[in-house]
Enzyme design. Structure first.
Site: not given
Ligand code: COA
Length: 327
Positions: A114, A254, A284
């Protein structure tokens, strides 16, 4: 006056097919509301049969050439930042070179996920210090939809396809790239990776069955590292450029997660108009995210000559970086 690298044309290309959050509710256990509030994403665009990374990249390049008022033979170097090339060999850059008819250009791909477009700008800037009268085409282009596991709700909601391009040349007019900073930490590679389809192991049906051709991500950990790295690289850029947060006219981060962008906005004390956001439309798009944003900002007329623009990115590897420029 010092010679600096300025951007004289931008372009982008977005596939027509749109996937809405509601469509994803059919594929995985998720909801439109969860995706909007946790990521800021509403739609993402994906390729259809026949659309390829190099075609998107070529279209973005043509749009940038048109804006710059240049002919393809005026381009001396093509750099394509991508993690989803059409094929391992040749590079997307060579396919673009042929497609647009850039007969005088050298061409190579750059793998920095990225952060790739910002790495590309930094490489172009270095090259233009030796050949200030040359023109460098830097493209970020991705077809992530083919490397996303549409059964994994932790990743399939996030990514989209597209391409963005910028043409740089040297100028002595007080504008251009002021500073760039590039960073990496390979020790954390396995938090965000595509493990299969490389040469580490034989590609087997079992590997494909296990989904090793897809993006795997520990979202929570990546999120934490992204916030920390982006904050630190932003401060580093401001310090080197001799700018304060409030000096920034346009912050182009980004587009990975709206919550990360909002955190940075508040940390910098910037008003909402000073932060470019299009994550709701495209999700993204990895290396394509910043050049698409830059092209949209440019075409909307909000980038006036001399405007202070700060771009920051973070991605798998890990890689992160910044480019500060006077537009
Ligand atoms: N829909 C519903 N629930 C979801 C889900 C979805 N698409 N994806 C994950 N969950 C659930 C998880 O299973 C978890 O459930 P649990 O608490 O029962 O285990 C809960 O939601 C929270 O998960 P978590 O991973 O902590 O969520 P989050 O708030 O961190 O959001 C992302 C997930 C992927 C959106 C976030 O972590 C993110 O944006 N990460 C960084 C991505 C990034 O910056 N990449 C940069 C490099 S390219």
């Amino acid at each position: 006056m010092e010679t600096r690298s300025i951007i004289i044309g931008t372009g982008s290309a977005i596939p027509k097919k749109i996937i809405h959050n509601k469509d994803l509710e059919e594929l995985v256990d998720t909801s439109d509301e969860w995706i909007r509030t946790r990521t800021g994403i509403v739609t993402r665009h994906v390729v259809e049969e026949g659309e390829t990374n190099s075609r998107l990249a070529g279209e973005a390049a043509k749009n940038a050439l048109e804006m710059a008022g240049l002919s393809p033979v005026d381009i001396n170097l093509i750099i394509v930042a991508t993690l989803t090339p059409d094929m391992p060999m040749p590079s997307v850059a060579c396919l673009v070179q042929d497609a647009i008819g850039a007969k005088q250009a050298g061409a190579f791909d750059l793998a920095a996920t990225c952060s790739g477009f910002l790495y590309g700008l930094a490489m172009a800037d270095g090259y233009l210090r030796i050949h200030p009268d040359h023109h460098v085409l830097v493209i970020g282009s991705e077809v992530l939809s083919r490397r996303v596991n549409w059964k994994d709700r932790g990743t399939c909601i996030l990514f989209g396809d597209g391409a963005g391009a910028a043409i740089l040349t040297g100028a002595e007019n007080g504008r251009g790239i002021v500073t760039s900073h590039l960073h990496a930490d390979g020790s954390l590679w396995d938090l965000l990776a595509i493990r299969g389809l490389g040469t580490r192991e034989e590609v087997t049906p079992a590997q494909l069955e296990a989904g090793l051709q897809f993006i795997e991500m520990n979202g929570r950990e990546v999120f934490k590292h992204a916030v920390r790295a982006l904050e630190s690289v932003t401060m580093e850029a401001l310090e080197t450029a001799g700018w304060k947060g409030e000096d920034i006219d346009l912050f182009v981060p980004h587009q990975a997660n709206m919550r990360i962008i909002e955190h940075l906005r508040q940390r910098l004390g910037l008003s909402e108009e000073k932060v470019f956001i299009n994550i709701h439309k495209y999700g993204n798009t990895s290396a394509a995210s910043i050049p698409i944003a830059l092209d949209e900002a440019n075409r909307s007329g909000i980038l006036k000559p001399g405007a202070k623009v700060l771009m920051v990115a973070f991605g798998g590897g890990f890689t992160w970086g910044s480019v500060a420029m006077k537009w």
